[in-house]
Design an enzyme around this catalytic site. Structure first.
Site, short mmCIF file in Angstrom:
data_model
loop_
_atom_site.label_atom_id
_atom_site.label_comp_id
_atom_site.label_asym_id
_atom_site.label_seq_id
_atom_site.Cartn_x
_atom_site.Cartn_y
_atom_site.Cartn_z
CG ASP A 253 -12.87 5.08 6.25
OD1 ASP A 253 -13.93 5.65 5.54
OD2 ASP A 253 -11.89 5.27 5.78
CE LYS B 225 -3.51 2.27 2.42
NZ LYS B 225 -4.52 1.95 3.56
P1 ADP Z 1 -7.56 3.70 1.28
O1 ADP Z 1 -6.91 4.04 2.97
O2 ADP Z 1 -6.82 4.66 0.32
O3 ADP Z 1 -8.92 3.16 1.16
P2 ADP Z 1 -7.11 0.72 1.48
O4 ADP Z 1 -6.38 0.20 2.61
O5 ADP Z 1 -9.51 0.63 1.96
O6 ADP Z 1 -7.36 1.53 0.64
O7 ADP Z 1 -7.49 -0.49 -0.09
C1 ADP Z 1 -7.95 -0.35 -1.00
C2 ADP Z 1 -9.11 -1.26 -1.52
O8 ADP Z 1 -7.49 -2.17 -1.65
C3 ADP Z 1 -9.33 -2.98 -0.30
O9 ADP Z 1 -10.95 -2.19 -0.58
C4 ADP Z 1 -9.21 -3.63 -1.14
O10 ADP Z 1 -10.18 -4.03 -1.92
C5 ADP Z 1 -7.92 -3.54 -1.75
N1 ADP Z 1 -6.78 -3.60 -0.11
C6 ADP Z 1 -6.50 -3.22 0.67
N2 ADP Z 1 -5.36 -4.29 1.23
C7 ADP Z 1 -5.56 -5.65 0.99
C8 ADP Z 1 -4.94 -6.29 1.32
N3 ADP Z 1 -3.79 -6.66 2.07
N4 ADP Z 1 -5.49 -7.40 0.06
C9 ADP Z 1 -6.07 -7.32 -0.61
N5 ADP Z 1 -6.86 -6.76 -0.90
C10 ADP Z 1 -6.59 -5.21 -0.26
MG MG Z 2 -10.39 1.99 2.75
#
Ligand code: ADP
Ligand code: MG
Length: 392
Positions: free
Chosen positions: A226, A121
């Protein structure tokens, strides 16, 4: 955002040295003077300007000559520095496709040497909030892009620290693997965000599990803030994993009740709409003595009264109370004074003579440990639209 890791493969030691010099210079310059970059990088055989041109070509830097000739990092440049560090540490060897575009992040698959796929991320704090906040708040107009890099780094550190602490306390979260700059590496969650799930075998059970998580978080002194169908992942066995922690606050926060109720409300609304569940209760704030009131509503004040705070675990990852207060202020759009109040602050506009040996040595050992050349093998092509790379 396109993450062309092929370019990363072709960058030389000198390229990374200069890129790191720009990062270093951005601690106290919004735009780092070319001359300063040259002096920090102090390339053995010279040629800083040629290297700068190459970095510019790859969009790792932004050139600005409005006040003086200088450069700043783009998000892509920052991405490359973080990725390079992770590769050098042996965390992963390849970057794959983009799997998520969050409000304030981009998420990619990365692969370990043994083929295990992890999630990376990259935080982009400011991508959305900056615009939203900027339109309302005049005082952010003159803030430098460095501040946004700094905030993204803080968000990543916070996410990493919370994920690790929650994991240690048995919460269903991804395994926190590593963190550098604005980048967090975690295990890949199987399954889908709840928002994509149209049917469940046992919606009541899943609902109870999810509300149970909100309650357990509060018992540990925390509110997700959130907590919704986008940040809850669910697999084929209807196992729940929660993600996305940069905005979490303590139950002692002055708006704790509101954030808690909002999290609960989101879940209630989603389950009643999507799965036609009916609830006897709706969120209300005026309960006092018991964990749930007569109609079963979760009640923050009583749940959190004996909260076991995770401060020690969080501090172990390097995330301090000061960091927490700082990022909370940003999230609420309340930062009125200079953002570089953080640990990274170096006095305003110091010149090269103030960048002491210690700092320069620090760069060499931390960021320019170049013995291992990056061995990224991803195809370099990722889906996703070209987004704004940096905040003007
Ligand atoms: P933001 O803070 O920008 O909302 P998120 O952490 O919610 O970011 O991640 C955005 C999207 O990426 C999630 O809705 C999910 O679909 C995907 N995602 C995030 N982390 C993971 C993970 N560890 N494994 C699989 N998919 C992930
Ligand atoms: Mg998110």
């Amino acid at each position: 955002m396109k993450l062309d890791v092929e370019a990363l493969r072709n960058l030389s030691k000198d390229d990374f040295r200069v890129l790191t010099a720009v990062e270093m210079g951005m601690r106290n310059h919004e735009i780092v003077p070319s001359e300063l970059i040259h002096r920090i990088a102090s390339l053995k055989h010279g040629g800083t300007y040629k290297v700068l041109k190459n970095l510019l070509k790859h969009k790792l830097l932004h050139h600005d000559s409005s006040k003086y000739d200088g450069f700043r990092l783009t998000y892509l440049g920052y991405d490359f520095l973080a990725i390079k560090t992770m590769v050098n540490r042996g965390v992963f060897v390849a970057v794959g496709r983009q799997i998520g575009v969050g409000k304030e992040s981009d998420i990619f698959e990365v692969a370990r040497e043994d083929g295990t796929v992890l999630a990376m991320k990259l935080h982009r704090l400011g991508r959305v909030s900056f615009r939203a906040v900027k339109s309302k708040r005049d005082y952010l107009k003159h803030r430098s892009s460095y501040n946004w890099l700094y905030l993204s780094r803080l968000a990543a550190l916070k996410e990493f620290a919370f994920m690790k602490a929650l994991e240690e306390h048995g919460f269903p979260v991804p395994n926190a693997v590593d963190c550098n700059r604005h980048c967090v590496i975690m295990s890949l969650v199987q399954g889908y965000p709840l928002v994509q799930v149209k049917q469940l075998q046992n919606p009541e059970v899943v609902f109870d599990t999810i509300i149970g998580l909100v309650v357990r978080l509060a018992e540990h002194g925390l509110i997700h803030c959130d907590f919704n169908e986008f940040n809850i992942m669910i697999d084929d066995d209807e196992k729940v994993t929660m993600i996305d922690f940069p905005q979490m606050v303590s139950v002692s926060h002055h708006n704790a009740q509101m954030y808690f109720d909002r999290d609960v409300e989101c879940i209630l609304k989603f389950f009643s709409k999507r799965f036609n569940l009916t609830f006897e209760y709706s969120v209300d704030t005026d309960c006092t003595e018991v964990d749930t009131d007569a109609s079963g509503r979760p009640c923050l004040s009583s749940i959190a009264k004996d909260a076991v705070f995770l401060d020690k675990e969080l501090a172990a990852s390097g995330f301090t109370r000061k960091d927490q207060e700082y990022i909370e202020k940003f999230i609420e759009g309340g930062i009125e004074k200079n953002i570089s109040d953080g640990d990274d602050e170096i006095k305003d506009d110091v010149d090269i003579s103030d960048l002491n040996e210690e700092n320069i040595k620090g760069i060499k050992s931390v960021h320019l440990q170049d013995q291992i050349e990056p061995t990224l093998e991803g195809d370099g092509e990722v889906d996703g639209t070209d987004k704004q790379q940096n905040v003007e």
